[in-house]
Scaffold this motif. Structure first.
Motif, PDB file in Angstrom:
ATOM      1  N   GLN A   1       0.806  -1.209   0.000  1.00 45.14           N
ATOM      2  CA  GLN A   1       0.000   0.000   0.000  1.00 45.14           C
ATOM      3  C   GLN A   1       0.845   1.268   0.000  1.00 45.14           C
ATOM      4  O   GLN A   1       0.340   2.361  -0.259  1.00 45.14           O
ATOM      5  CB  GLN A   1      -0.921   0.022   1.232  1.00 45.14           C
TER       6      GLN A   1
ATOM      7  N   TYR B   1       1.764  11.275   2.825  1.00 46.40           N
ATOM      8  CA  TYR B   1       1.235   9.980   3.280  1.00 46.40           C
ATOM      9  C   TYR B   1       1.437   9.837   4.784  1.00 46.40           C
ATOM     10  O   TYR B   1       1.973   8.833   5.253  1.00 46.40           O
ATOM     11  CB  TYR B   1       1.945   8.840   2.538  1.00 46.40           C
TER      12      TYR B   1
ATOM     13  N   GLU C   1      -0.265   6.744   6.502  1.00 44.47           N
ATOM     14  CA  GLU C   1       0.358   5.484   6.089  1.00 44.47           C
ATOM     15  C   GLU C   1       1.678   5.260   6.829  1.00 44.47           C
ATOM     16  O   GLU C   1       1.976   4.152   7.275  1.00 44.47           O
ATOM     17  CB  GLU C   1       0.597   5.483   4.573  1.00 44.47           C
TER      18      GLU C   1
END
Length: 273
Positions: free
Chosen positions: A56, A91, A94
């Motif tokens: 991902q 991100y 994440e």
């Protein structure tokens, strides 16, 4: 009143012993082979979860990809920090969840390297977020290690560390009324390694609640030092650079503070008895 003291003390000892018997017997109900299979399944599932997280993550340059792995030393942590810092703005969640998951993985399976993730967290995130992250990961990972040790713990600990396990079991019985403070003290001080505490606790009858809460509180002071060092990660040459007389003094103070309630409780108890 004093005549009842030995009875109450013996009752508390019996309760601890009953707890030990209950925990260990539940682990013995599961055969060693089945327990090993279950632990292997959990381990493989964790690896797959880390692999999914890796998939991902945004595409990295070839030079960056070689640094995206578990940090085994300070240089690995530096290089990984530089890579994650580049993608952190776009991100953020994440990266945060990645550190969270990897940290718990290391703690759960007693794999060395979490100190480097603590330093890395200080480099990547604001101080208080990093401190909360490390404390939560430590408590969750230690609790999961507690669960796994409950499956195999008695056999492994008694086979490889019988003397230490017996010594700590006596200490647990002695501090049965102050287990939370005792766990905090063990986490703050370096007398026993964290992985040994995690593996031994369920075997010798430490309940999960004071274990998890004591871990959350107790890892805060040493994590404070590691995270603070992480804010200057690029200047560190070894983990020993994170330590100073100030940090040692702070940890010593926290260790003493964790024992204050125990001393006060004993003094009040002696006074009213």
């Amino acid at each position: 009143m004093s005549a009842n003291n030995p009875r109450r003390r013996n009752s508390r000892v019996r309760n601890i012993q009953d707890s030990v018997v209950g925990v260990t017997s539940s682990a013995e109900d599961l055969s060693t082979s089945k327990a090993l299979v279950l632990v292997a399944i959990i381990f493989i599932s964790s690896i797959l979860a880390l692999g999914l997280l890796y998939k991902q993550f945004p595409d990295l340059e070839e030079e960056e990809q070689k640094h995206l792995h578990l940090p085994w030393d300070l240089e690995d942590a530096k290089q990984l920090g530089l890579v994650l810092d580049r993608y952190k703005e776009k991100y953020f969640y994440e990266v945060l969840f990645g550190v969270f998951l990897v940290y718990i993985f290391l703690q759960t399976f007693a794999i060395p390297g979490s100190i480097f993730l603590s330093i890395l967290s200080g480099f990547l995130f604001p101080f208080y977020l990093a401190l909360l992250l490390v404390c939560c990961c430590s408590a969750i990972g230690a609790s999961l290690c507690f669960f796994l040790s409950n499956l195999l713990g008695k056999k492994l600990v008694k086979r490889f560390f019988p003397e230490k396990a017996a010594q700590w079991a006596r200490a647990v019985t002695k501090h049965s009324n102050n287990l939370l403070n005792y766990i905090i003290f063990l986490r703050v001080t370096p007398f026993l390694p964290n992985w040994f505490i995690n593996m031994s606790a369920p075997v010798i009858g430490v309940p999960l609640t004071p274990f998890a809460l004591g871990t959350f509180i107790g890892v805060a002071p040493p994590s404070f030092v590691a995270i603070q060092a992480g804010q200057t990660l690029h200047t560190l040459t070894s983990t020993s650079d994170a330590w100073s007389w100030t940090s040692v003094t702070v940890l010593s103070v926290f260790a003493l503070v964790s024992l204050v309630p125990v001393f006060l409780k004993d003094k009040l108890k002696a006074k009213f008895e």
